[in-house]
Motif scaffolding. Structure first.
Motif, PDB file in Angstrom:
ATOM      1  N   LEU A  17       0.980  -1.309  -0.030  1.00 30.30           N
ATOM      2  CA  LEU A  17      -0.011   0.034  -0.069  1.00 30.30           C
ATOM      3  C   LEU A  17       0.823   1.341   0.020  1.00 30.30           C
ATOM      4  O   LEU A  17       1.814   1.450   0.763  1.00 30.30           O
ATOM      5  N   GLY A  18       0.684   2.268  -0.876  1.00 35.65           N
ATOM      6  CA  GLY A  18       1.268   3.337  -0.953  1.00 35.65           C
ATOM      7  C   GLY A  18       0.509   4.658  -0.432  1.00 35.65           C
ATOM      8  O   GLY A  18      -0.491   4.507  -0.134  1.00 35.65           O
ATOM      9  N   ILE A  45      -1.684   9.436   9.138  1.00 33.60           N
ATOM     10  CA  ILE A  45      -2.161   8.409   8.271  1.00 33.60           C
ATOM     11  C   ILE A  45      -2.996   7.695   9.372  1.00 33.60           C
ATOM     12  O   ILE A  45      -2.856   6.290   9.269  1.00 33.60           O
ATOM     13  N   SER A  46      -3.852   8.301   9.818  1.00 31.92           N
ATOM     14  CA  SER A  46      -4.609   7.676  11.049  1.00 31.92           C
ATOM     15  C   SER A  46      -5.726   6.633  10.370  1.00 31.92           C
ATOM     16  O   SER A  46      -6.359   5.885  11.080  1.00 31.92           O
ATOM     17  N   THR A  47      -5.864   6.931   8.995  1.00 33.50           N
ATOM     18  CA  THR A  47      -6.853   5.844   8.253  1.00 33.50           C
ATOM     19  C   THR A  47      -6.251   4.531   8.298  1.00 33.50           C
ATOM     20  O   THR A  47      -6.980   3.409   7.927  1.00 33.50           O
ATOM     21  N   ILE A  48      -5.008   4.202   8.485  1.00 34.80           N
ATOM     22  CA  ILE A  48      -4.117   2.960   8.533  1.00 34.80           C
ATOM     23  C   ILE A  48      -4.155   2.508  10.010  1.00 34.80           C
ATOM     24  O   ILE A  48      -3.737   3.015  10.903  1.00 34.80           O
ATOM     25  N   ASP A  51      -0.410  -1.777  13.652  1.00 32.30           N
ATOM     26  CA  ASP A  51       0.108  -2.900  13.150  1.00 32.30           C
ATOM     27  C   ASP A  51      -0.423  -3.536  11.875  1.00 32.30           C
ATOM     28  O   ASP A  51      -0.438  -4.549  11.983  1.00 32.30           O
ATOM     29  N   ALA A  52      -0.586  -2.653  11.121  1.00 31.03           N
ATOM     30  CA  ALA A  52      -1.169  -3.319   9.651  1.00 31.03           C
ATOM     31  C   ALA A  52      -0.288  -3.825   8.881  1.00 31.03           C
ATOM     32  O   ALA A  52      -0.507  -4.730   7.969  1.00 31.03           O
ATOM     33  N   ILE A  75       4.731   5.702  11.516  1.00 35.31           N
ATOM     34  CA  ILE A  75       5.201   4.755  10.839  1.00 35.31           C
ATOM     35  C   ILE A  75       5.340   3.556  11.788  1.00 35.31           C
ATOM     36  O   ILE A  75       4.963   2.291  11.419  1.00 35.31           O
ATOM     37  N   PHE A  76       5.820   3.754  13.058  1.00 37.53           N
ATOM     38  CA  PHE A  76       6.242   2.578  14.046  1.00 37.53           C
ATOM     39  C   PHE A  76       4.632   2.372  14.614  1.00 37.53           C
ATOM     40  O   PHE A  76       4.705   1.165  15.332  1.00 37.53           O
TER      41      PHE A  76
END
Length: 183
Positions: A17-18, A45-48, A51-52, A75-76
């Motif tokens: 996913l980019g 990027i709160s929509t992700i 731990d996705a 990111i983490f």
């Protein structure tokens, strides 16, 4: 534009996913069949979900965001590991150019005049190590990129590397509480 993600998907079978802010690059990624979110990392990027992903790849991006440490913390939140590539503004040719001309450098690897540069921050490999000590993650491996090759060990890497690849890992809960006690 999705080239790296397409290679990871096609050559290594990765689920990808980019995230892209630039509309033109977003469209190019879509045209390559890359699933991509149009989002600004400066806004998160709160929509992700947490731990996705196993691994996040952040290539030539950190120097372009307003708050690199906040982006890395985000990111983490979504990945346990990250591969981060940053330009090295400590390269000898950049130092020499600044010393000799007294002007912001323009090189093959950093081909922008200062007023056109997408770079907001100018960092060296040493600066990135300092940033990592402040974050909720640690450096697992550091690979200076000299010319077009990543090398395991390089004499005077901060002076010779055009950029660097860092393999990072999120600190465990025990590491986090230990570092909070020291702070």
């Amino acid at each position: 534009d999705g080239r790296l993600l397409a290679k990871l998907r096609d050559s290594h079978g990765c689920e990808i996913l980019g995230v892209e802010v630039d509309v033109d690059e977003f469209v190019l990624a879509i045209e390559r069949g890359i699933p991509v979110l149009q989002a600004d990392l400066n806004r998160g990027i709160s929509t992700i979900p947490d731990d996705a992903f196993d691994v996040a790849v952040v290539s030539q991006t950190l120097q372009q965001v307003q708050r690199p440490l906040a982006v890395l913390e985000e990111i983490f939140r979504i990945a346990r590991r990250a591969l981060v590539v940053v330009p090295n503004f400590g390269h000898w040719s950049i130092r020499l150019q600044v010393a000799m001309s007294g002007r912001a450098p323009v090189t093959d690897h950093l081909p922008y005049e200062w007023y056109e540069s997408p770079n907001v921050h100018f960092l060296t490999m040493l600066d990135f190590r300092d940033l990592a000590r402040r974050g909720n993650f640690h450096i697992v491996r550091e690979l200076p990129i000299i010319g077009t090759r990543a090398v395991n060990r390089a004499w005077m890497a901060n002076l010779r590397a055009n950029s660097a690849l860092f393999v990072l890992e999120r600190n465990s809960a025990a590491d986090r509480s230990d570092s909070q006690r020291r702070a």
